[in-house]
Write a protein that holds these residues in place. Sequence first.
Motif, mmCIF file in Angstrom:
data_model
loop_
_atom_site.group_PDB
_atom_site.id
_atom_site.type_symbol
_atom_site.label_atom_id
_atom_site.label_comp_id
_atom_site.label_asym_id
_atom_site.label_seq_id
_atom_site.Cartn_x
_atom_site.Cartn_y
_atom_site.Cartn_z
ATOM 1 N N ALA A 205 0.822 -1.203 0.000
ATOM 2 C CA ALA A 205 0.000 0.000 0.000
ATOM 3 C C ALA A 205 0.861 1.261 0.000
ATOM 4 O O ALA A 205 0.504 2.273 -0.585
ATOM 5 C CB ALA A 205 -0.927 -0.001 1.216
ATOM 6 N N VAL A 206 2.008 1.195 0.690
ATOM 7 C CA VAL A 206 2.913 2.347 0.762
ATOM 8 C C VAL A 206 4.347 1.868 0.577
ATOM 9 O O VAL A 206 4.656 0.689 0.765
ATOM 10 C CB VAL A 206 2.790 3.083 2.119
ATOM 11 C CG1 VAL A 206 1.434 3.739 2.254
ATOM 12 C CG2 VAL A 206 3.028 2.121 3.280
ATOM 13 N N LYS A 207 5.220 2.774 0.237
ATOM 14 C CA LYS A 207 6.625 2.443 0.028
ATOM 15 C C LYS A 207 7.291 2.064 1.353
ATOM 16 O O LYS A 207 6.956 2.597 2.413
ATOM 17 C CB LYS A 207 7.374 3.630 -0.579
ATOM 18 C CG LYS A 207 6.962 3.978 -1.996
ATOM 19 C CD LYS A 207 7.801 5.128 -2.515
ATOM 20 C CE LYS A 207 7.432 5.488 -3.952
ATOM 21 N NZ LYS A 207 8.262 6.601 -4.471
ATOM 22 N N ARG A 208 8.257 1.136 1.256
ATOM 23 C CA ARG A 208 9.112 0.810 2.391
ATOM 24 C C ARG A 208 10.549 1.060 1.986
ATOM 25 O O ARG A 208 10.881 1.049 0.795
ATOM 26 C CB ARG A 208 8.957 -0.661 2.799
ATOM 27 C CG ARG A 208 7.593 -1.060 3.273
ATOM 28 C CD ARG A 208 7.674 -2.368 4.078
ATOM 29 N NE ARG A 208 8.538 -3.366 3.451
ATOM 30 C CZ ARG A 208 8.082 -4.448 2.801
ATOM 31 N NH1 ARG A 208 6.785 -4.643 2.687
ATOM 32 N NH2 ARG A 208 8.934 -5.313 2.279
ATOM 33 N N ASP A 209 11.396 1.270 2.972
ATOM 34 C CA ASP A 209 12.804 1.526 2.667
ATOM 35 C C ASP A 209 13.429 0.355 1.927
ATOM 36 O O ASP A 209 14.255 0.536 1.030
ATOM 37 C CB ASP A 209 13.584 1.796 3.956
ATOM 38 C CG ASP A 209 13.207 3.127 4.593
ATOM 39 O OD1 ASP A 209 12.650 3.976 3.868
ATOM 40 O OD2 ASP A 209 13.453 3.299 5.797
ATOM 41 N N ASP A 210 13.031 -0.873 2.296
ATOM 42 C CA ASP A 210 13.633 -2.048 1.680
ATOM 43 C C ASP A 210 12.956 -2.474 0.384
ATOM 44 O O ASP A 210 13.453 -3.320 -0.343
ATOM 45 C CB ASP A 210 13.627 -3.227 2.668
ATOM 46 C CG ASP A 210 12.212 -3.637 3.065
ATOM 47 O OD1 ASP A 210 11.318 -2.768 3.020
ATOM 48 O OD2 ASP A 210 12.012 -4.816 3.415
ATOM 49 N N ASN A 211 11.797 -1.883 0.111
ATOM 50 C CA ASN A 211 11.070 -2.225 -1.120
ATOM 51 C C ASN A 211 10.117 -1.080 -1.464
ATOM 52 O O ASN A 211 9.014 -0.993 -0.915
ATOM 53 C CB ASN A 211 10.292 -3.525 -0.946
ATOM 54 C CG ASN A 211 9.600 -3.953 -2.234
ATOM 55 O OD1 ASN A 211 9.701 -3.285 -3.265
ATOM 56 N ND2 ASN A 211 8.892 -5.061 -2.189
ATOM 57 N N PRO A 212 10.516 -0.192 -2.375
ATOM 58 C CA PRO A 212 9.692 0.978 -2.688
ATOM 59 C C PRO A 212 8.545 0.704 -3.658
ATOM 60 O O PRO A 212 7.747 1.587 -3.943
ATOM 61 C CB PRO A 212 10.701 1.939 -3.315
ATOM 62 C CG PRO A 212 11.703 1.033 -3.968
ATOM 63 C CD PRO A 212 11.810 -0.163 -3.075
ATOM 64 N N SER A 213 8.449 -0.523 -4.181
ATOM 65 C CA SER A 213 7.453 -0.798 -5.221
ATOM 66 C C SER A 213 6.032 -0.862 -4.664
ATOM 67 O O SER A 213 5.758 -1.569 -3.693
ATOM 68 C CB SER A 213 7.780 -2.124 -5.911
ATOM 69 O OG SER A 213 6.824 -2.406 -6.915
#
Length: 236
Positions: A205-213
Amino acid sequence: MMRGVRALAVLAALVLLTGATAMDPDNPTCPAKPDFGPKTAMTLKTAQRGGKLVLLAEGAIDPTLPTRLKAAIEADDRIEEIWLRSRGGDVSAGNEAGRVIRSYRGMLTRVPSGWTCFSACNFVFMGGDRRVIDEGGVFMVHMFTHTNDRALIDEVVIEGSKATTELITSIEQSSAMLASEDNDFLIRMGISRKLLTDIMYKQQAVKRDDNPSTRYCLSQAEVREYNVMPVEKPAP
């Protein structure tokens, strides 16, 4: 000398090719610069394309779209196709607009080459009982959510803490799994439920530092596999 000129020509061609097909590093299945059309409310205009009268539907999906779409189709019974380009918008309106299209037997929806249909636009497109995504057309999906104001979510995430981001992710994932209305819509439109389980539900649902997709663009093979585009493609 001639060999050097040829080498430069090949290099230039590769640069042009790479630029034309540049992908988004955060969302590697999608183009770096998708053409969503205007940010304003979707406009509906008729135009001649390839000897057919088509309805060009371009812009953001707002609550008034289903009513306006029905009026536009009713205004001219020569309309054979609806071409879509949109960044999405109101999910409920997208569902309803899809049902409006499905009420017109034989209506074809199309995402032309270079155009992108994202989020709520997916539902509008699925309303066609004949559906075409041209080579170079982009059918971009993300996780189901019943939160209509995506911009507000993004703003909260930017201003909030990591805990806020995780909370929003958890809420949206729960919402996605419980989205029975959307699930029922896809099934009624003849789309494989695997599109939900294999693709949509697996997006963040939202970007993460380890996975922005947070987005996924279906390939031509995938739009056929999930019956987003029926296997037998109508003639252009």
